[in-house]
Scaffold this motif. Structure first.
Motif, PDB file in Angstrom:
ATOM      1  N   VAL A   1       0.845  -0.966  -0.141  1.00 22.66           N
ATOM      2  CA  VAL A   1      -0.015  -0.058   0.030  1.00 22.66           C
ATOM      3  C   VAL A   1       0.867   1.369   0.038  1.00 22.66           C
ATOM      4  O   VAL A   1       1.870   1.466   1.065  1.00 22.66           O
ATOM      5  N   ILE A   2       0.831   2.008  -0.977  1.00 25.61           N
ATOM      6  CA  ILE A   2       1.772   3.079  -1.320  1.00 25.61           C
ATOM      7  C   ILE A   2       1.108   4.561  -1.138  1.00 25.61           C
ATOM      8  O   ILE A   2      -0.063   4.761  -1.716  1.00 25.61           O
ATOM      9  N   THR A   3       1.641   5.405  -0.327  1.00 22.63           N
ATOM     10  CA  THR A   3       1.137   6.743  -0.190  1.00 22.63           C
ATOM     11  C   THR A   3       2.141   7.612  -0.726  1.00 22.63           C
ATOM     12  O   THR A   3       3.433   7.656   0.062  1.00 22.63           O
ATOM     13  N   PRO A   4       1.720   8.794  -1.143  1.00 24.86           N
ATOM     14  CA  PRO A   4       2.666  10.002  -1.227  1.00 24.86           C
ATOM     15  C   PRO A   4       3.051  10.755  -0.059  1.00 24.86           C
ATOM     16  O   PRO A   4       2.126  10.911   0.796  1.00 24.86           O
ATOM     17  N   GLU A   5       4.500  11.003  -0.108  1.00 28.91           N
ATOM     18  CA  GLU A   5       4.756  12.262   0.972  1.00 28.91           C
ATOM     19  C   GLU A   5       4.036  13.189   0.680  1.00 28.91           C
ATOM     20  O   GLU A   5       3.455  14.168   1.433  1.00 28.91           O
ATOM     21  N   THR A   6       4.029  13.748  -0.757  1.00 29.98           N
ATOM     22  CA  THR A   6       3.295  15.071  -1.205  1.00 29.98           C
ATOM     23  C   THR A   6       2.591  14.691  -2.674  1.00 29.98           C
ATOM     24  O   THR A   6       2.964  13.605  -3.313  1.00 29.98           O
ATOM     25  N   GLY A   7       1.689  15.415  -2.698  1.00 30.55           N
ATOM     26  CA  GLY A   7       1.083  15.121  -4.031  1.00 30.55           C
ATOM     27  C   GLY A   7      -0.145  14.161  -4.132  1.00 30.55           C
ATOM     28  O   GLY A   7      -0.467  13.583  -3.103  1.00 30.55           O
ATOM     29  N   GLN A   8      -0.583  13.933  -5.354  1.00 29.73           N
ATOM     30  CA  GLN A   8      -1.835  13.017  -5.496  1.00 29.73           C
ATOM     31  C   GLN A   8      -1.672  11.990  -6.434  1.00 29.73           C
ATOM     32  O   GLN A   8      -0.883  12.456  -7.679  1.00 29.73           O
ATOM     33  N   PHE A   9      -2.409  10.884  -6.542  1.00 27.18           N
ATOM     34  CA  PHE A   9      -2.515  10.182  -7.709  1.00 27.18           C
ATOM     35  C   PHE A   9      -3.457  10.363  -8.405  1.00 27.18           C
ATOM     36  O   PHE A   9      -4.440  11.136  -7.824  1.00 27.18           O
ATOM     37  N   LEU A  10      -3.365   9.910  -9.541  1.00 25.32           N
ATOM     38  CA  LEU A  10      -4.757   9.863 -10.416  1.00 25.32           C
ATOM     39  C   LEU A  10      -4.909   8.718 -10.948  1.00 25.32           C
ATOM     40  O   LEU A  10      -4.194   7.725 -10.700  1.00 25.32           O
ATOM     41  N   ILE A  11      -6.044   8.301 -11.686  1.00 26.75           N
ATOM     42  CA  ILE A  11      -6.227   7.222 -12.361  1.00 26.75           C
ATOM     43  C   ILE A  11      -6.735   7.235 -13.759  1.00 26.75           C
ATOM     44  O   ILE A  11      -7.488   8.030 -13.963  1.00 26.75           O
ATOM     45  N   GLY A  12      -6.079   6.219 -14.688  1.00 25.14           N
ATOM     46  CA  GLY A  12      -6.640   6.342 -16.040  1.00 25.14           C
ATOM     47  C   GLY A  12      -7.559   5.254 -16.360  1.00 25.14           C
ATOM     48  O   GLY A  12      -8.009   4.468 -15.378  1.00 25.14           O
TER      49      GLY A  12
ATOM     50  N   PRO B   1      -4.039   2.453  -8.677  1.00 20.58           N
ATOM     51  CA  PRO B   1      -4.489   3.477  -7.844  1.00 20.58           C
ATOM     52  C   PRO B   1      -5.709   3.179  -7.373  1.00 20.58           C
ATOM     53  O   PRO B   1      -6.752   2.835  -8.001  1.00 20.58           O
ATOM     54  N   ILE B   2      -6.047   3.357  -6.091  1.00 23.85           N
ATOM     55  CA  ILE B   2      -7.438   3.234  -5.459  1.00 23.85           C
ATOM     56  C   ILE B   2      -7.605   4.797  -4.842  1.00 23.85           C
ATOM     57  O   ILE B   2      -8.603   4.517  -4.009  1.00 23.85           O
ATOM     58  N   GLY B   3      -7.075   5.590  -4.796  1.00 21.35           N
ATOM     59  CA  GLY B   3      -7.513   7.083  -4.566  1.00 21.35           C
ATOM     60  C   GLY B   3      -6.390   7.992  -4.522  1.00 21.35           C
ATOM     61  O   GLY B   3      -5.305   7.510  -4.852  1.00 21.35           O
ATOM     62  N   PRO B   4      -6.680   9.302  -4.339  1.00 14.02           N
ATOM     63  CA  PRO B   4      -5.616  10.321  -4.570  1.00 14.02           C
ATOM     64  C   PRO B   4      -4.327   9.977  -3.420  1.00 14.02           C
ATOM     65  O   PRO B   4      -3.339  10.431  -3.942  1.00 14.02           O
ATOM     66  N   ARG B   5      -4.635   9.324  -2.403  1.00 14.22           N
ATOM     67  CA  ARG B   5      -3.464   9.091  -1.544  1.00 14.22           C
ATOM     68  C   ARG B   5      -3.069   7.721  -1.450  1.00 14.22           C
ATOM     69  O   ARG B   5      -2.246   7.308  -0.396  1.00 14.22           O
ATOM     70  N   HIS B   6      -3.620   6.873  -2.240  1.00 12.46           N
ATOM     71  CA  HIS B   6      -3.113   5.434  -2.026  1.00 12.46           C
ATOM     72  C   HIS B   6      -3.063   4.743  -3.412  1.00 12.46           C
ATOM     73  O   HIS B   6      -4.115   4.990  -4.341  1.00 12.46           O
ATOM     74  N   LEU B   7      -2.140   4.077  -3.459  1.00 13.03           N
ATOM     75  CA  LEU B   7      -2.022   3.143  -4.850  1.00 13.03           C
ATOM     76  C   LEU B   7      -1.645   1.584  -4.212  1.00 13.03           C
ATOM     77  O   LEU B   7      -0.708   1.530  -3.171  1.00 13.03           O
ATOM     78  N   LEU B   8      -2.007   0.537  -4.769  1.00 19.64           N
ATOM     79  CA  LEU B   8      -1.890  -0.867  -4.535  1.00 19.64           C
ATOM     80  C   LEU B   8      -0.790  -1.412  -5.466  1.00 19.64           C
ATOM     81  O   LEU B   8      -1.017  -1.263  -6.657  1.00 19.64           O
ATOM     82  N   SER B   9       0.199  -2.307  -4.914  1.00 23.55           N
ATOM     83  CA  SER B   9       1.118  -2.881  -5.847  1.00 23.55           C
ATOM     84  C   SER B   9       1.339  -4.253  -5.126  1.00 23.55           C
ATOM     85  O   SER B   9       1.194  -4.499  -4.131  1.00 23.55           O
TER      86      SER B   9
ATOM     87  N   THR C   1       5.567   4.903   1.785  1.00 18.98           N
ATOM     88  CA  THR C   1       5.815   6.084   1.510  1.00 18.98           C
ATOM     89  C   THR C   1       6.727   6.723   0.697  1.00 18.98           C
ATOM     90  O   THR C   1       7.737   6.156   0.753  1.00 18.98           O
ATOM     91  N   VAL C   2       6.083   7.165  -0.422  1.00 14.62           N
ATOM     92  CA  VAL C   2       7.186   7.586  -1.589  1.00 14.62           C
ATOM     93  C   VAL C   2       7.434   9.061  -1.821  1.00 14.62           C
ATOM     94  O   VAL C   2       6.310   9.718  -1.510  1.00 14.62           O
TER      95      VAL C   2
END
Length: 308
Positions: free
Chosen positions: A204-215, A244-252, A261-262
């Motif tokens: 479960v990956i979370t950004p230090e700053t910024g947000q994820f988007l989803i295509g 990506p499963i939300g602006p603050r989380h991505l699954l791998s 945290t990345v």
């Protein structure tokens, strides 16, 4: 739950995921996200309700209720699993881990990328069979052509054309034309990939700053070689499969259950891959401020090259 109904408008990106990228409408009570049309990156993009996004007409054209029921088995359990991720306890319940893994697999299989791979695979198999029939059964082909058409075929081109005609009358090719072959393939592939993915762990990956988007092709296989990130390979050749499963989380899918945290640079790299791999749309949280980033990434969208 009731039985899933036939539907022509089928979501490729689960509504439960799109809802994670929403914010309240400025002058209303509904939740909206921002779809970005990569075919028209300079256009003014308007917020929309998630029900209007992430779908395609007749993705599965035959017996769609069967696959809709299959997807529903996972999707109806996703909200609780994502809530656990947001609460910082994604691994507390093994059932949540399983659901999230299944969600990643679901989006890899239920995708335009997989549909293209399936179509290419069927066409290659058809071409291989035509060549085999012409090379190994040329005399039988000539006799059958003479019986059906009254013509004696001599050259490989005419024999190949007649072989294609025979093969296209087969049950499997009729199933391809109707869409039944794709439906059974997507169901079988989902079950097989679930089994393969069950041997992976969940990151479960979370950004230090910024947000994820989803295509609109959101689940991507990745492999890093010599500092290059390559995407779109077969699952068995990939180092991971991300979603990506939300602006603050991505699954791998990785080697251990872990929360990471990345930095912003990593987030930008993954967001750029979402833009490059998308068919046409990416979806943003309306207040993410990512529009200029997506516009720049859209202008660098590759043609065939899947390395970054």
């Amino acid at each position: 739950m009731g039985t899933a109904q036939e539907t022509s408008r089928q979501h490729l990106v689960s509504k439960v995921l799109l809802e994670e990228f929403t914010a309240p409408e400025p002058k209303g009570s509904s939740q909206q996200l921002l779809p970005f049309d990569l075919h028209h990156p300079g256009r003014v993009h308007k917020r929309m309700h998630p029900s209007r996004c992430g779908w395609i007409e007749n993705f599965v054209a035959v017996d769609s209720a069967s696959v809709e029921a299959l997807w529903s088995n996972t999707e109806r359990r996703v909200k609780a699993a994502i809530a656990a991720v947001r609460a910082g306890a994604p691994f507390a319940d093994p059932l949540h881990v399983g659901v999230l893994r299944d969600l990643v697999v679901l989006h890899y299989v239920r995708s335009l990328h997989y549909r293209d791979v399936h179509a290419d695979s069927v066409e290659r198999a058809r071409a291989h069979l035509v060549a085999k029939v012409v090379s190994q059964y040329s005399e039988q082909l000539r006799l059958e052509a003479l019986r059906e058409t009254g013509l004696y075929l001599s050259g490989p081109a005419s024999l190949g054309a007649f072989a294609e005609r025979l093969i296209d009358r087969s049950t499997i090719m009729r199933d391809r034309e109707s869409g039944k072959l794709f439906r059974t393939s997507i169901e079988d592939t989902f079950h097989k990939m679930r089994d393969l993915a069950s041997k992976r762990r969940l990151e479960v990956i979370t950004p230090e700053t910024g947000q994820f988007l989803i295509g609109d092709n959101p689940a991507l296989t990745l492999c890093v070689k010599e500092s290059r990130t390559i995407y779109g390979m077969a699952f068995g050749d990939a180092q991971t499969l991300i979603l990506p499963i939300g602006p603050r989380h991505l699954l791998s899918l990785g080697a251990e259950d872990v929360a990471l945290t990345v930095p912003q640079t990593f987030v930008d790299r993954l967001n750029a891959l979402q833009v490059h791999a998308a068919h046409r749309f990416v979806y943003l949280h309306p207040e993410s401020g990512l529009e200029p980033f997506v516009e720049r990434a859209a202008q660098r969208r590759p043609s065939g090259d899947r390395t970054r």
